[in-house]
Design a protein around this motif. Structure first.
Motif, PDB file in Angstrom:
ATOM      1  N   LEU A  12       0.906  -1.220  -0.123  1.00 49.30           N
ATOM      2  CA  LEU A  12      -0.250   0.135  -0.103  1.00 49.30           C
ATOM      3  C   LEU A  12       0.886   1.065   0.133  1.00 49.30           C
ATOM      4  CD1 LEU A  12      -2.793  -1.209   2.511  1.00 49.30           C
ATOM      5  CD2 LEU A  12      -3.128  -0.402  -0.084  1.00 49.30           C
ATOM      6  N   LEU A  13       1.951   1.365   0.914  1.00 50.34           N
ATOM      7  CA  LEU A  13       2.888   2.590   0.714  1.00 50.34           C
ATOM      8  C   LEU A  13       3.316   2.664  -0.499  1.00 50.34           C
ATOM      9  CD1 LEU A  13       4.052   4.806   2.512  1.00 50.34           C
ATOM     10  CD2 LEU A  13       5.756   3.000   3.164  1.00 50.34           C
ATOM     11  N   GLN A  14       3.878   1.529  -1.169  1.00 55.42           N
ATOM     12  CA  GLN A  14       4.469   1.885  -2.394  1.00 55.42           C
ATOM     13  C   GLN A  14       3.515   2.321  -3.418  1.00 55.42           C
ATOM     14  OE1 GLN A  14       6.016  -2.156  -3.974  1.00 55.42           O
ATOM     15  NE2 GLN A  14       6.328  -1.086  -6.058  1.00 55.42           N
ATOM     16  N   GLY A  15       2.118   1.805  -3.398  1.00 52.79           N
ATOM     17  CA  GLY A  15       0.953   2.653  -4.309  1.00 52.79           C
ATOM     18  C   GLY A  15       0.895   3.950  -3.958  1.00 52.79           C
ATOM     19  N   LEU A  16       0.997   4.430  -2.511  1.00 49.46           N
ATOM     20  CA  LEU A  16       0.741   5.706  -2.270  1.00 49.46           C
ATOM     21  C   LEU A  16       1.776   6.652  -2.736  1.00 49.46           C
ATOM     22  CD1 LEU A  16      -0.620   5.477   1.322  1.00 49.46           C
ATOM     23  CD2 LEU A  16      -1.999   5.921  -0.695  1.00 49.46           C
ATOM     24  N   THR A  17       2.976   6.279  -2.920  1.00 48.88           N
ATOM     25  CA  THR A  17       4.285   7.138  -3.235  1.00 48.88           C
ATOM     26  C   THR A  17       4.549   7.064  -4.701  1.00 48.88           C
ATOM     27  OG1 THR A  17       5.788   5.139  -2.339  1.00 48.88           O
ATOM     28  CG2 THR A  17       5.272   6.834  -0.892  1.00 48.88           C
ATOM     29  N   ALA A  18       4.122   5.906  -5.168  1.00 45.81           N
ATOM     30  CA  ALA A  18       4.505   5.666  -6.863  1.00 45.81           C
ATOM     31  C   ALA A  18       3.936   6.706  -7.839  1.00 45.81           C
ATOM     32  CB  ALA A  18       4.328   4.278  -7.018  1.00 45.81           C
ATOM     33  N   PHE A  19       2.715   7.022  -7.250  1.00 46.43           N
ATOM     34  CA  PHE A  19       1.766   7.803  -8.245  1.00 46.43           C
ATOM     35  C   PHE A  19       1.531   9.228  -7.759  1.00 46.43           C
ATOM     36  CE2 PHE A  19       1.554   3.258  -8.935  1.00 46.43           C
ATOM     37  CZ  PHE A  19       1.828   3.210 -10.398  1.00 46.43           C
ATOM     38  N   LEU A  37      -3.608  12.078  -0.091  1.00 46.51           N
ATOM     39  CA  LEU A  37      -3.872  10.826   0.421  1.00 46.51           C
ATOM     40  C   LEU A  37      -2.886  10.203   1.505  1.00 46.51           C
ATOM     41  CD1 LEU A  37      -5.870   8.526   1.292  1.00 46.51           C
ATOM     42  CD2 LEU A  37      -5.295   7.360  -0.637  1.00 46.51           C
ATOM     43  N   ALA A  38      -1.511  10.351   0.923  1.00 50.67           N
ATOM     44  CA  ALA A  38      -0.235   9.667   1.825  1.00 50.67           C
ATOM     45  C   ALA A  38      -0.194  10.754   2.887  1.00 50.67           C
ATOM     46  CB  ALA A  38       0.807   9.581   0.745  1.00 50.67           C
ATOM     47  N   ASP A  39      -0.166  11.978   2.682  1.00 50.43           N
ATOM     48  CA  ASP A  39      -0.011  12.990   3.977  1.00 50.43           C
ATOM     49  C   ASP A  39      -1.090  12.818   5.050  1.00 50.43           C
ATOM     50  OD1 ASP A  39       2.019  14.272   2.506  1.00 50.43           O
ATOM     51  OD2 ASP A  39       1.089  15.961   1.883  1.00 50.43           O
ATOM     52  N   ARG A  40      -2.292  12.502   4.635  1.00 51.93           N
ATOM     53  CA  ARG A  40      -3.308  12.201   5.309  1.00 51.93           C
ATOM     54  C   ARG A  40      -3.173  11.072   6.251  1.00 51.93           C
ATOM     55  NH1 ARG A  40      -5.267  15.999   2.054  1.00 51.93           N
ATOM     56  NH2 ARG A  40      -7.346  17.142   2.419  1.00 51.93           N
ATOM     57  N   VAL A  41      -2.726   9.999   5.622  1.00 52.59           N
ATOM     58  CA  VAL A  41      -2.604   8.567   5.990  1.00 52.59           C
ATOM     59  C   VAL A  41      -1.351   8.780   7.050  1.00 52.59           C
ATOM     60  CG1 VAL A  41      -1.597   6.407   5.917  1.00 52.59           C
ATOM     61  CG2 VAL A  41      -3.543   7.264   4.592  1.00 52.59           C
ATOM     62  N   ALA A  42      -0.252   9.731   6.791  1.00 50.80           N
ATOM     63  CA  ALA A  42       0.757   9.594   7.442  1.00 50.80           C
ATOM     64  C   ALA A  42       0.575  10.591   9.028  1.00 50.80           C
ATOM     65  CB  ALA A  42       1.936  10.450   6.862  1.00 50.80           C
ATOM     66  N   MET A  78      -0.655   0.770   8.544  1.00 53.29           N
ATOM     67  CA  MET A  78       0.852   1.231   8.392  1.00 53.29           C
ATOM     68  C   MET A  78       1.324   1.167   9.708  1.00 53.29           C
ATOM     69  SD  MET A  78       1.341   2.254   5.105  1.00 53.29           S
ATOM     70  CE  MET A  78       0.368   2.648   3.591  1.00 53.29           C
ATOM     71  N   ILE A  79       0.659   1.325  10.858  1.00 53.62           N
ATOM     72  CA  ILE A  79       1.496   0.869  12.019  1.00 53.62           C
ATOM     73  C   ILE A  79       1.229  -0.453  12.698  1.00 53.62           C
ATOM     74  CG2 ILE A  79       1.558   3.471  12.461  1.00 53.62           C
ATOM     75  CD1 ILE A  79      -0.880   2.762  14.561  1.00 53.62           C
ATOM     76  N   PRO A 163       4.180  14.140   8.916  1.00 52.40           N
ATOM     77  CA  PRO A 163       5.605  13.642   9.176  1.00 52.40           C
ATOM     78  C   PRO A 163       5.822  12.470   8.223  1.00 52.40           C
ATOM     79  CG  PRO A 163       3.602  12.675  10.412  1.00 52.40           C
ATOM     80  CD  PRO A 163       3.117  14.028   9.620  1.00 52.40           C
ATOM     81  N   ALA A 164       6.882  11.882   8.228  1.00 54.82           N
ATOM     82  CA  ALA A 164       7.322  10.665   7.443  1.00 54.82           C
ATOM     83  C   ALA A 164       6.496   9.472   7.901  1.00 54.82           C
ATOM     84  CB  ALA A 164       8.692  10.345   7.606  1.00 54.82           C
ATOM     85  N   GLN A 165       6.117   8.729   6.915  1.00 50.13           N
ATOM     86  CA  GLN A 165       5.141   7.755   7.090  1.00 50.13           C
ATOM     87  C   GLN A 165       5.859   6.607   7.839  1.00 50.13           C
ATOM     88  OE1 GLN A 165       1.725   6.740   6.492  1.00 50.13           O
ATOM     89  NE2 GLN A 165       2.230   5.397   8.300  1.00 50.13           N
ATOM     90  N   HIS A 166       5.330   6.281   9.293  1.00 47.29           N
ATOM     91  CA  HIS A 166       6.220   5.174   9.776  1.00 47.29           C
ATOM     92  C   HIS A 166       5.392   3.753   9.315  1.00 47.29           C
ATOM     93  CE1 HIS A 166       7.459   2.522  13.288  1.00 47.29           C
ATOM     94  NE2 HIS A 166       6.103   2.220  13.179  1.00 47.29           N
ATOM     95  N   LEU A 167       6.339   2.880   8.978  1.00 43.94           N
ATOM     96  CA  LEU A 167       5.906   1.559   8.227  1.00 43.94           C
ATOM     97  C   LEU A 167       6.406   0.335   9.506  1.00 43.94           C
ATOM     98  CD1 LEU A 167       4.426   0.236   5.812  1.00 43.94           C
ATOM     99  CD2 LEU A 167       6.776  -0.273   5.243  1.00 43.94           C
ATOM    100  N   GLU A 168       5.368  -0.280  10.136  1.00 42.11           N
ATOM    101  CA  GLU A 168       5.512  -1.288  10.956  1.00 42.11           C
ATOM    102  C   GLU A 168       5.855  -2.556  10.210  1.00 42.11           C
ATOM    103  OE1 GLU A 168       6.270  -2.695  14.688  1.00 42.11           O
ATOM    104  OE2 GLU A 168       5.970  -0.736  14.242  1.00 42.11           O
ATOM    105  N   PRO A 169       7.163  -3.150  10.332  1.00 52.40           N
ATOM    106  CA  PRO A 169       7.558  -4.481   9.861  1.00 52.40           C
ATOM    107  C   PRO A 169       6.402  -5.533  10.297  1.00 52.40           C
ATOM    108  CG  PRO A 169       9.307  -3.634  11.039  1.00 52.40           C
ATOM    109  CD  PRO A 169       8.185  -2.695  11.363  1.00 52.40           C
TER     110      PRO A 169
END
Length: 535
Positions: A12-19, A37-42, A78-79, A163-169
């Motif tokens: 999902l993060l790849q989709g949000l950032t690639a386009f 959308l990426a800014d709101r999610v972050a 994401m988290i 903020p930068a998007q936190h991505l939980e492994p």
């Protein structure tokens, strides 16, 4: 073996950032680009973490089709928090059960309507000892007085400096999403979908549904429904860089207008909506040339409707069959019409195991009907903290009992023939008659009651209530209001009433539902009429 190395939040993060500059989300108020959308999610993810929401915490959302529903779901993923989508049509009884079962740390509720107030229900639950740390309310008014709750729109808005998007492994065995069963045997059960299998299922679904960065997917049914979330739905579309259009309970005419306005290419419908769209398009055609691929599922679609609607709408219809617990079946994009209009497709993955068995659990011959049981790489092996349900739902070999009667042809196409048990399937929403019977018996003027499904041209099946009462003037409207007041979900409320001297029984205390269904079939009255069985 399937590759489970991918993670849903990574995709999902790849989709949000690639386009970044392309449209990502359309609703009735605005269109968001992927960057917006990426800014709101972050920002929303950051606010959740600041309030102590961590990996594994449940985030329940009972929201209508809005950008906030999508933002909150993505932010939780994401988290590593676990979204728990709840149908907006659920009322007090179901909502209380779901909160007790899933114990969410966050609960997001839609704004109260004239008929129902989720906030009032929550306040009642809190008096019973139910506690949720963070409560988000849609369009919350006068937040200074409601210090216990937060405004959902503000919580999902972009921060001045996102903020930068936190991505939980996430490992393959971590829970990514907690879906809810359709309640065919009573109240919903919690279904913890593991990240590895769930991600694999969504990506396979994207391939067979033909989703890519040019796709525009229309979420016309509730975004809390697994069919719309992940088959491959919203999550699949966004992960591939496609755009999502949201509409909240639109009429067929409004929905077709949105298809034309937004250039919709893909959507998901139940047969009732397919019929409505085709009827409107036939009488008042819209410019919907962009629409080419329509999934139809949730209930069997009549072959005649599949063929006529495909021609009227100019679409490639794809029947699909599945369940929140796992197995998905689809027609291939290039399937011939003779199969497309009759069959519910083939299993999504070559690793899916499908068996058709008799009432002793023995496999039946090809073409013979029996219960469909299944296991596979994305089908659950047990419900969330519910060993009693597991005993009934799974065979000793780990096959999930779907409860559906089906047969399979020599090519592996699946054909759904009905239900093994007595659940009612109203336009894709399945529910048990037992719950309705239990509530109806509390009515002071009802001595005995039974409920079965009645055939309906629009919804496929609706609930028909049989009642034994001394009151000859009792009405369907009165009982419908009573059941609504008891907190029964609107789609479960009976739409036909038959008065009897006695409920037919078989065995020891078992309702003879076969006899009741035969009585319904013989009835020729309008669906809203009271029919008396007294002579």
């Amino acid at each position: 073996m399937p590759d489970f190395s991918a993670s849903l939040n990574q995709n999902l993060l790849q989709g949000l950032t690639a386009f970044s500059l392309r449209p990502a989300l359309h609703d009735q108020n605005e269109t968001l680009t992927f960057a917006q959308l990426a800014d709101r999610v972050a920002s929303c993810s950051h606010r959740l973490r600041l309030r102590g929401v961590n990996k594994g915490d449940r985030v329940a959302l009972q929201l209508r089709n809005s950008q906030q529903a999508v933002i909150l779901m993505l932010s939780a993923l994401m988290i590593g928090a676990i979204p728990v989508p709840i149908l907006p049509s659920y009322r007090e009884k179901e909502l209380l059960h779901i909160l007790q079962m899933t114990q969410p740390k966050v609960l997001a509720l839609y704004r109260s309507s004239r008929r129902y107030s989720p906030m009032a229900s929550l306040q009642s639950f809190e008096q019973q000892g139910i506690h949720v740390d963070i409560v988000l309310v849609e369009d919350l008014e006068d937040q200074k007085r409601q210090t216990r709750y937060l405004n959902l729109q503000q919580f999902c808005s972009p921060m001045e400096t996102p903020p930068a998007q936190h991505l939980e492994p996430m490992s393959s065995d971590d829970t990514a999403m907690m879906l809810l069963s359709s309640g065919t045997t009573g109240l919903p059960k919690a279904i913890a979908r593991k990240n590895g299998g769930y991600t694999y299922m969504i990506q396979c679904g994207c391939d067979i549904f033909g989703l890519n960065s040019q796709s525009v997917y229309f979420a016309v049914m509730p975004v809390s429904h697994g069919f719309v979330i992940n088959c491959p739905g919203i999550l699949g579309t966004l992960s591939r860089g496609g755009a999502v259009v949201l509409a909240d309970q639109p009429t067929a005419a409004h929905a077709l207008n949105e298809v034309a306005r937004c250039g919709v290419t893909h959507t998901t419908l139940v047969p009732a909506l397919l019929a409505q769209w085709a009827e409107v398009q036939q009488t008042a055609p819209r410019a919907i040339d962009s629409l080419w691929h329509v999934q139809v599922g949730g209930a069997r679609v009549a072959p005649e409707l599949a063929a006529s609607a495909s021609a009227t709408l100019g679409i490639k219809l794809q029947q699909c069959y599945g369940m929140s617990e796992g197995l998905l079946c689809f027609n291939a994009i290039d399937e011939v019409d003779s199969i497309r209009f009759q069959s519910q497709g083939k299993p999504l993955s070559p690793e899916d195991e499908v068996r058709i068995v008799d009432d002793r659990g023995q496999p039946v011959a090809i073409g013979q009907s029996g219960e469909l049981i299944t296991r596979g790489p994305y089908t659950i092996t047990g419900y969330f903290q519910n060993p009693k349900a597991d005993l009934a739902a799974f065979t000793p070999e780990g096959f999930y009992r779907t409860g559906d009667l089906a047969h399979v042809d020599a090519e592996g196409n699946v054909y759904i023939d009905g239900r093994v048990n007595d659940s009612i399937n109203r336009g894709g929403e399945k529910f048990s008659p037992n719950e309705i019977e239990e509530l109806a018996l509390h009515h002071p003027d009802i001595q005995h009651v039974a409920c079965v499904g009645a055939a309906d041209a629009l919804y496929g099946e609706v609930a028909c209530l049989f009642v034994v009462t001394d009151r000859q003037d009792i009405t369907l409207g009165e009982l419908r209001r009573y059941l609504a007041e008891q907190g029964l979900a609107s789609f479960k409320i009976p739409e036909k009433l038959i008065l009897l001297e006695a409920i037919p029984m078989k065995g020891i205390g078992k309702i003879d539902r076969l006899t009741l269904r035969a009585m319904v079939a013989e009835t020729s009255s309008d669906i809203a009429d009271v029919v008396t069985g007294r002579e």
